[in-house]
Design an enzyme around this catalytic site. Structure first.
Site, PDB file in Angstrom:
ATOM      1  N   LYS A   1     -12.373   4.623  93.772  1.00  0.00           N
ATOM      2  CA  LYS A   1     -12.367   4.353  95.218  1.00  0.00           C
ATOM      3  C   LYS A   1     -11.161   4.991  95.902  1.00  0.00           C
ATOM      4  O   LYS A   1     -11.283   5.572  96.983  1.00  0.00           O
ATOM      5  CB  LYS A   1     -12.367   2.840  95.467  1.00  0.00           C
TER       6      LYS A   1
ATOM      7  N   ARG B   1      -0.402   2.937  81.332  1.00  0.00           N
ATOM      8  CA  ARG B   1      -0.257   1.655  82.011  1.00  0.00           C
ATOM      9  C   ARG B   1      -0.542   0.529  81.028  1.00  0.00           C
ATOM     10  O   ARG B   1      -1.483   0.595  80.231  1.00  0.00           O
ATOM     11  CB  ARG B   1      -1.228   1.567  83.187  1.00  0.00           C
TER      12      ARG B   1
ATOM     13  N   ARG C   1     -13.328  -9.088  98.744  1.00  0.00           N
ATOM     14  CA  ARG C   1     -13.578  -9.243  97.314  1.00  0.00           C
ATOM     15  C   ARG C   1     -14.615 -10.326  97.011  1.00  0.00           C
ATOM     16  O   ARG C   1     -15.082 -10.432  95.880  1.00  0.00           O
ATOM     17  CB  ARG C   1     -12.279  -9.585  96.574  1.00  0.00           C
TER      18      ARG C   1
ATOM     19  N   ARG D   1      -6.734   6.931  79.736  1.00  0.00           N
ATOM     20  CA  ARG D   1      -5.815   7.564  80.683  1.00  0.00           C
ATOM     21  C   ARG D   1      -4.360   7.491  80.211  1.00  0.00           C
ATOM     22  O   ARG D   1      -3.934   6.489  79.656  1.00  0.00           O
ATOM     23  CB  ARG D   1      -5.899   6.882  82.061  1.00  0.00           C
TER      24      ARG D   1
ATOM     25  N   ARG E   1     -11.360  -7.432  84.028  1.00  0.00           N
ATOM     26  CA  ARG E   1     -11.441  -7.025  85.429  1.00  0.00           C
ATOM     27  C   ARG E   1     -12.871  -6.693  85.829  1.00  0.00           C
ATOM     28  O   ARG E   1     -13.298  -7.004  86.945  1.00  0.00           O
ATOM     29  CB  ARG E   1     -10.525  -5.812  85.664  1.00  0.00           C
TER      30      ARG E   1
END
Length: 217
Positions: A13, A161, A88, A127, A172
């Site tokens: 996004k 991360r 949300r 990542r 999540r």
């Protein structure tokens, strides 16, 4: 043109919002960015939010709504906005409807980015980035040309991360499906939803979103 971008964390996004800002002059209104901006300016709303964040707590809905309402009231949205990270929940969506109605602002569309949970998990957990210059990489899809050496600056130090692990990503995604995904049905009843394949190449997603916005106009 005022839109909401919906999709789970890692769907892209933010990347698409940045592209729309450049191509159309729209403003990306990210909940996180708005909170940080209020805190940095030392506003009363920012100070209230900071107290919760410093204590490791979620900023309450009513405070987030006040911050968003204040941001929507500024005079710099003549080219439209992209809401990213809010609403949300369906309750927040109803609250947003009220805010927009009070300000005489029309919501033109909701772009929902469809994803495959397994592929998205692979995308996120793979990542990593250069610890020196921040260049982004992926274990499978974009490794450095020379293993262990950054393509951009030659550094041999990389970082990941802490929350880019499978357990956290799955949690999540579960929260998104349980709390946020129902918003799609809410806005679909209003005829506002258009879906794109969030797993497609970035340029293809951009093209699809631009096509949707062109039809809305």
């Amino acid at each position: 043109m005022n839109i909401i971008l919906l999709g789970p964390p890692g769907a892209g996004k933010g990347t698409q919002a940045e592209r729309l800002q450049k191509s159309r002059g729209m403003k990306q209104l990210s909940t996180g960015d708005m909170l940080r901006e209020e805190i940095s300016t030392g506003s009363e709303l920012g100070l209230q939010a900071k107290r919760y964040m410093d204590a490791g707590k979620l900023v309450p809905d009513d405070l987030v709504v006040r911050i968003i309402s204040e941001r929507l009231g500024r005079g710099d949205l003549e080219n439209g906005f992209i809401l990213d990270g809010f609403p949300r929940t369906t309750e927040q969506a109803r609250t947003l409807d009220s805010i927009l109605a009070d300000k005489g602002i029309r919501l033109d569309g909701v772009v929902a980015m469809r994803v495959d949970d397994d592929l998205l998990t692979e995308r996120i957990t793979g990542r990593f980035s250069c610890a020196k210059c921040g260049a982004g990489y992926h274990d499978v899809h974009k490794p450095p040309r020379k293993p262990g050496v950054c393509d951009e600056c030659g550094s041999t130090e990389f970082s990941r991360r802490a929350d880019d692990n499978e357990e956290t990503v799955r949690q999540r995604l579960s929260e998104y499906h349980g709390q946020t995904e129902p918003i799609i049905a809410y806005y679909a009843e209003k005829g506002l939803v258009r879906e794109v394949d969030g797993m497609a190449p970035i340029d293809d997603v951009t093209r699809d979103i631009e096509g949707i916005l062109a039809c809305v106009q």
